[in-house]
Design a protein around this motif. Structure first.
Motif, PDB file in Angstrom:
ATOM      1  N   GLY A 202       0.696  -0.936  -0.188  1.00  0.00           N
ATOM      2  CA  GLY A 202       0.421   0.448  -0.235  1.00  0.00           C
ATOM      3  C   GLY A 202       0.552   1.140   0.001  1.00  0.00           C
ATOM      4  O   GLY A 202       1.157   1.725  -0.916  1.00  0.00           O
ATOM      5  N   GLU A 203       1.405   1.252   0.851  1.00  0.00           N
ATOM      6  CA  GLU A 203       2.867   2.644   1.032  1.00  0.00           C
ATOM      7  C   GLU A 203       3.433   2.485  -0.685  1.00  0.00           C
ATOM      8  O   GLU A 203       4.158   3.907  -0.965  1.00  0.00           O
ATOM      9  N   ILE A 204       3.979   1.452  -0.704  1.00  0.00           N
ATOM     10  CA  ILE A 204       4.685   1.794  -2.189  1.00  0.00           C
ATOM     11  C   ILE A 204       4.071   2.055  -3.727  1.00  0.00           C
ATOM     12  O   ILE A 204       4.194   2.975  -4.181  1.00  0.00           O
ATOM     13  N   PHE A 205       3.388   1.217  -3.532  1.00  0.00           N
ATOM     14  CA  PHE A 205       2.198   1.869  -4.425  1.00  0.00           C
ATOM     15  C   PHE A 205       1.794   3.336  -4.504  1.00  0.00           C
ATOM     16  O   PHE A 205       1.623   3.452  -5.234  1.00  0.00           O
ATOM     17  N   THR A 206       1.339   3.761  -2.781  1.00  0.00           N
ATOM     18  CA  THR A 206       1.255   5.175  -3.382  1.00  0.00           C
ATOM     19  C   THR A 206       2.096   5.891  -3.321  1.00  0.00           C
ATOM     20  O   THR A 206       1.986   7.297  -4.849  1.00  0.00           O
ATOM     21  N   THR A 207       4.014   6.209  -2.883  1.00  0.00           N
ATOM     22  CA  THR A 207       5.123   7.129  -3.802  1.00  0.00           C
ATOM     23  C   THR A 207       5.131   6.384  -4.840  1.00  0.00           C
ATOM     24  O   THR A 207       5.251   7.533  -5.436  1.00  0.00           O
ATOM     25  N   ALA A 208       5.038   4.769  -5.461  1.00  0.00           N
ATOM     26  CA  ALA A 208       4.591   5.353  -6.770  1.00  0.00           C
ATOM     27  C   ALA A 208       4.072   5.905  -7.883  1.00  0.00           C
ATOM     28  O   ALA A 208       4.192   5.287  -9.157  1.00  0.00           O
ATOM     29  N   GLY A 209       3.255   5.984  -7.248  1.00  0.00           N
ATOM     30  CA  GLY A 209       2.169   6.960  -7.884  1.00  0.00           C
ATOM     31  C   GLY A 209       0.693   5.627  -8.603  1.00  0.00           C
ATOM     32  O   GLY A 209      -0.119   6.194  -9.754  1.00  0.00           O
ATOM     33  N   LEU A 210       0.959   4.609  -7.929  1.00  0.00           N
ATOM     34  CA  LEU A 210      -0.332   3.339  -8.208  1.00  0.00           C
ATOM     35  C   LEU A 210      -1.566   4.198  -7.619  1.00  0.00           C
ATOM     36  O   LEU A 210      -2.287   2.452  -7.842  1.00  0.00           O
ATOM     37  N   ASP A 211      -2.044   4.711  -6.609  1.00  0.00           N
ATOM     38  CA  ASP A 211      -2.536   4.764  -6.045  1.00  0.00           C
ATOM     39  C   ASP A 211      -3.920   5.306  -6.383  1.00  0.00           C
ATOM     40  O   ASP A 211      -3.921   6.966  -6.801  1.00  0.00           O
ATOM     41  N   SER A 212      -5.067   4.577  -7.124  1.00  0.00           N
ATOM     42  CA  SER A 212      -5.904   5.753  -7.866  1.00  0.00           C
ATOM     43  C   SER A 212      -6.689   6.779  -7.210  1.00  0.00           C
ATOM     44  O   SER A 212      -6.801   7.767  -7.798  1.00  0.00           O
ATOM     45  N   ALA A 213      -6.847   6.602  -5.529  1.00  0.00           N
ATOM     46  CA  ALA A 213      -7.767   7.764  -5.391  1.00  0.00           C
ATOM     47  C   ALA A 213      -6.538   8.877  -5.002  1.00  0.00           C
ATOM     48  O   ALA A 213      -6.800   9.986  -5.089  1.00  0.00           O
ATOM     49  N   ALA A 214      -5.227   8.715  -5.221  1.00  0.00           N
ATOM     50  CA  ALA A 214      -3.992   9.866  -5.102  1.00  0.00           C
ATOM     51  C   ALA A 214      -3.906  10.562  -6.596  1.00  0.00           C
ATOM     52  O   ALA A 214      -3.653  11.478  -6.426  1.00  0.00           O
ATOM     53  N   VAL A 215      -4.057   9.866  -7.723  1.00  0.00           N
ATOM     54  CA  VAL A 215      -3.467  10.187  -8.779  1.00  0.00           C
ATOM     55  C   VAL A 215      -4.467  10.078  -9.837  1.00  0.00           C
ATOM     56  O   VAL A 215      -4.452  10.851 -11.266  1.00  0.00           O
ATOM     57  N   ALA A 216      -5.724   9.571  -9.774  1.00  0.00           N
ATOM     58  CA  ALA A 216      -6.473   9.825 -10.812  1.00  0.00           C
ATOM     59  C   ALA A 216      -7.497  11.743 -11.172  1.00  0.00           C
ATOM     60  O   ALA A 216      -7.332  11.744  -9.986  1.00  0.00           O
ATOM     61  N   PRO A 217      -7.363  11.389 -12.001  1.00  0.00           N
ATOM     62  CA  PRO A 217      -7.270  12.916 -12.667  1.00  0.00           C
ATOM     63  C   PRO A 217      -8.781  13.298 -12.193  1.00  0.00           C
ATOM     64  O   PRO A 217      -9.626  11.963 -12.276  1.00  0.00           O
ATOM     65  N   PRO A 218      -9.890  14.062 -11.765  1.00  0.00           N
ATOM     66  CA  PRO A 218     -10.459  14.641 -11.800  1.00  0.00           C
ATOM     67  C   PRO A 218     -11.897  14.565 -12.499  1.00  0.00           C
ATOM     68  O   PRO A 218     -11.928  14.663 -14.071  1.00  0.00           O
ATOM     69  N   VAL A 219     -12.444  13.797 -12.119  1.00  0.00           N
ATOM     70  CA  VAL A 219     -13.847  13.661 -13.344  1.00  0.00           C
ATOM     71  C   VAL A 219     -14.891  13.594 -13.905  1.00  0.00           C
ATOM     72  O   VAL A 219     -15.271  14.268 -11.899  1.00  0.00           O
ATOM     73  N   PRO A 220     -15.681  13.866 -14.491  1.00  0.00           N
ATOM     74  CA  PRO A 220     -17.583  14.268 -13.593  1.00  0.00           C
ATOM     75  C   PRO A 220     -17.826  12.994 -13.084  1.00  0.00           C
ATOM     76  O   PRO A 220     -17.382  11.490 -13.909  1.00  0.00           O
ATOM     77  N   ALA A 221     -18.629  13.119 -12.001  1.00  0.00           N
ATOM     78  CA  ALA A 221     -19.767  11.938 -11.516  1.00  0.00           C
ATOM     79  C   ALA A 221     -20.410  11.132 -12.731  1.00  0.00           C
ATOM     80  O   ALA A 221     -20.974  12.128 -13.920  1.00  0.00           O
ATOM     81  N   ALA A 222     -20.547   9.694 -12.394  1.00  0.00           N
ATOM     82  CA  ALA A 222     -20.678   8.921 -14.251  1.00  0.00           C
ATOM     83  C   ALA A 222     -21.959   8.485 -14.047  1.00  0.00           C
ATOM     84  O   ALA A 222     -22.754   8.585 -12.871  1.00  0.00           O
ATOM     85  N   ALA A 223     -22.584   8.510 -14.672  1.00  0.00           N
ATOM     86  CA  ALA A 223     -24.145   9.205 -15.243  1.00  0.00           C
ATOM     87  C   ALA A 223     -23.923   7.822 -15.243  1.00  0.00           C
ATOM     88  O   ALA A 223     -23.693   7.021 -15.571  1.00  0.00           O
ATOM     89  N   ALA A 224     -25.809   7.314 -15.602  1.00  0.00           N
ATOM     90  CA  ALA A 224     -25.910   6.479 -14.855  1.00  0.00           C
ATOM     91  C   ALA A 224     -26.154   5.382 -16.183  1.00  0.00           C
ATOM     92  O   ALA A 224     -26.714   6.004 -17.180  1.00  0.00           O
TER      93      ALA A 224
END
Length: 645
Positions: free
Chosen positions: A207-229
């Motif tokens: 968990g710590e290594i993936f966050t440091t390496a930029g592989l944590d989706s919550a930390a690095v995912a670009p903001p996107v609009p809320a998904a529509a149904a």
């Protein structure tokens, strides 16, 4: 024009929506995950029931598949292809955007077996990322480098050529000296260092290594609009298909084989679609279609109707799961080289006949199989074990089989410290109350170095070389390699017999026999060869040469030493005797020695000629022609006239 303007606005909006993802993919740092492929990864960490490779594989699968889609990920390993090869380093999947699925597919096929050229793998990883490039290497290993390479020197070189490259090290159950040897790698490259003792430690460290390496989706995912149904599928008639292991589960993320034909088409009709992919999105005419999906050993065929009001969307449940099998020689994780693994499907109650589903010469297997009950059998040499496994749809099950085997290596010498003997027959027996003598032969070999794979237990060894025999008893424990050189204490006896011409012309074979000189006087060797050779235990023997069953015989007593080579020279004496003065050609004549034994009796057509050893004889003729006592001296042929007083 209005249509063109609307199209331009749509393209502009689409470009703006995709721009953050494209930029993220271009700027995401490269990450290479290097997983230890040495044989020790089949061992277990304290308190864990599963092999280390399985625990690492499961946790990495979860983390990698959850990484942002734009992540640039690759997979490397070492020691996974060949045994004892310090050059066995491989970049299994290249570092590329969207490389998560390929990396997981490569990880699923990883089969640890060899040495641990860890340092060479780190150097190759740095080359894959590129000189001067920033990035991350995630090293997961369970031993220090055992290929005589300096990991600290490699760390210094990487820090110079790739100052922005960080090497994160996750060590599994290392001893303190090995941990000390590895500290320099993460410290020099400014990476993270973790020492894990169990699965929970591994999960936390990843968990710590993936966050440091930029592989944590919550930390690095670009903001996107809320998904529509999700909207109902629109478009022309067609098939939009995916597959899941069970009804209602997530779609399978790896490629599988698809074959689509028109329902009712001839068996040899060409398919409309035939390819490997995660899903199908095909435009077809309305109608009924036969869809066949193959995923590993799972096969599912069904008919699907396509209406004229749009595409048919369906997620096909394959009703299968994953079966991982590991076979080891011992509970310490000793590896098997080329066992025979058989996976057979059983009836639901486990009592019906088995049908073989998969057969291979592997110590590990990871298979996608239909849901059901299976018998997993592993055989190596004479050892065999079976385990029953239940696979539920959408589940994963493991079978870890331990053969509890050891290896026995046998060789033999004539004397202590002597050269290896050839043409030795080795017999291996085990206790068996049902056998006639309470023991059952389980293996035999005539190899100069006889090797047997046996389950742990007590065995009885017999080695035969010529007339010599050696017996021993030994025990084999799980994981043992028992090497035994048997000292047979044998020598070689060669017999050369001089046979006179008279005996040769008689047409009878000369037989050489060897007897023990003890009370039993047992016959231990016999041959009709001109110059026979005998392999015998050291000791005293009586050697005899005899022409047929005649009294032409010679003998000698010899002493044979262990490792010795002795030649016995025997000389036979024979004289041809012609008996004259017999009135009738059909009369019967005989010669007796001084003990009264008949040593020759005439046969029709032999001309009353005898070949005998020199000595005193009585010649008698049946029918009243009389008898005569004669003395036959060594020398040329003689004629005895029985009618002459």
């Amino acid at each position: 024009m209005a249509f063109v303007r609307r199209l331009c606005l749509l393209l502009t909006a689409l470009t703006l929506a995709l721009a953050p993802h494209r930029a993220a993919a271009e700027t995401a740092p490269p990450v290479l995950i290097i997983v230890d492929g040495s044989g020790s990864m089949w061992g277990k960490m304290e308190g864990d029931e599963n092999a280390k490779i399985y625990g690492v594989r499961d946790l990495l699968r979860e983390r990698v598949l959850a990484a942002p889609s734009q992540s640039r990920i690759g997979l490397g390993s070492f020691g996974q292809r060949r045994k004892g090869d310090c050059s066995d380093v491989e970049i299994i999947t290249p570092i590329e955007a969207g490389g998560s699925e390929a990396a997981i597919a490569g990880l699923e096929q990883l089969n640890p077996k060899g040495k641990g050229p860890l340092t060479a793998a780190i150097r190759e990883g740095a080359k894959a990322i590129g000189a001067g490039a920033a990035g991350h290497i995630i090293l997961i290993h369970d031993n220090a480098d055992n290929c005589s390479q300096d990991v600290c020197a490699a760390a210094n070189d990487i820090a110079k050529t790739n100052p922005a490259l960080k090497v994160h090290v996750l060590s599994l159950g290392l001893s303190k000296p090995e941990r000390d040897r590895m500290q320099c790698l993460a410290a020099t490259t400014k990476g993270l260092q973790f020492d894990a003792e169990n699965q929970a430690n591994i999960a936390t460290a990843l968990g710590e290594i993936f966050t440091t390496a930029g592989l944590d989706s919550a930390a690095v995912a670009p903001p996107v609009p809320a998904a529509a149904a999700p909207a109902a599928a629109k478009g022309p008639p067609g098939l939009r298909l995916s597959a899941a292991l069970r009804d209602g589960s997530e779609p399978i993320a790896t490629a599988m084989s698809w074959r689509i034909t028109k329902a009712g088409a001839a068996p040899d009709a060409p398919p409309l679609v035939e390819r490997k992919s995660r899903e199908i999105n095909e435009t077809v005419e309305p109608g009924r279609y036969t869809v066949a999906v193959t995923y590993g050993l799972i096969q599912r065929t069904l008919d699907i109707d396509v209406g004229d009001d749009g595409p048919t969307v369906k997620r096909i449940p394959l009703n299968g799961g994953r079966l991982d099998v590991t076979a080891t020689a011992s509970r310490q994780g000793d590896q098997l080289t080329a066992p025979v693994m058989t996976i057979s499907a059983l009836s639901a109650d486990g009592t019906g006949p088995a049908s073989v589903l998969w057969l291979g010469r592997e110590a590990t297997a990871g298979l996608m199989v239909p849901a059901g009950k299976y018998a997993v059998e592993v055989a190596d040499g004479l050892a065999r074990t079976v385990q029953t496994v239940d696979i539920a749809a959408g589940s994963a099950a493991r079978a870890e089989l331990v053969l509890d085997t050891g290896r026995l290596e046998l060789s033999a010498t004539a004397f202590d410290g002597g050269p290896p003997l050839e043409r030795v027959l080795y017999l291996v027996s085990a206790d068996d109350p049902a056998a006639p003598e309470g023991r059952r032969e389980v293996a035999r070999s005539t190899a100069s170095l006889a090797t047997f794979t046996l389950q742990a237990g007590t065995y009885y060894i017999t080695a035969r070389h010529g007339a010599a025999e050696f017996r021993d008893q030994l025990a084999i424990s799980s994981g043992d390699i028992v090497k035994r050189t048997l000292v047979l204490g044998v020598g070689q006896l060669t017999v050369k017999t001089a046979v006179p011409q008279a005996a040769v012309q008689s047409g009878r074979a000369t037989v050489t026999r060897v007897f023990e000189t003890g009370a039993a006087k047992r016959l231990v060797g016999q041959s009709t060869a001109a110059v026979p050779t005998f392999i015998l235990s050291a000791g005293r023997y009586r050697v005899e040469a005899q022409v047929g069953m005649s009294n032409i015989r010679a003998e000698q007593t010899i002493d044979l030493a262990a490792g010795g080579a002795l030649t016995a020279d025997l000389k036979l004496q024979a004289v041809e005797v012609t008996i004259a003065g017999i009135a009738s050609a059909t009369a019967q004549a005989a010669m007796r020695d001084t003990a009264g034994r008949v040593v020759w009796r005439s046969r029709t057509g032999d001309g009353f000629k005898a070949v005998v050893a020199p000595g005193e004889y009585v010649i008698e003729v049946e029918g009243g022609s009389g008898e005569i006592t004669v003395s036959i001296k060594p020398g040329p042929a003689v004629t005895v006239d029985i009618a002459t007083p």
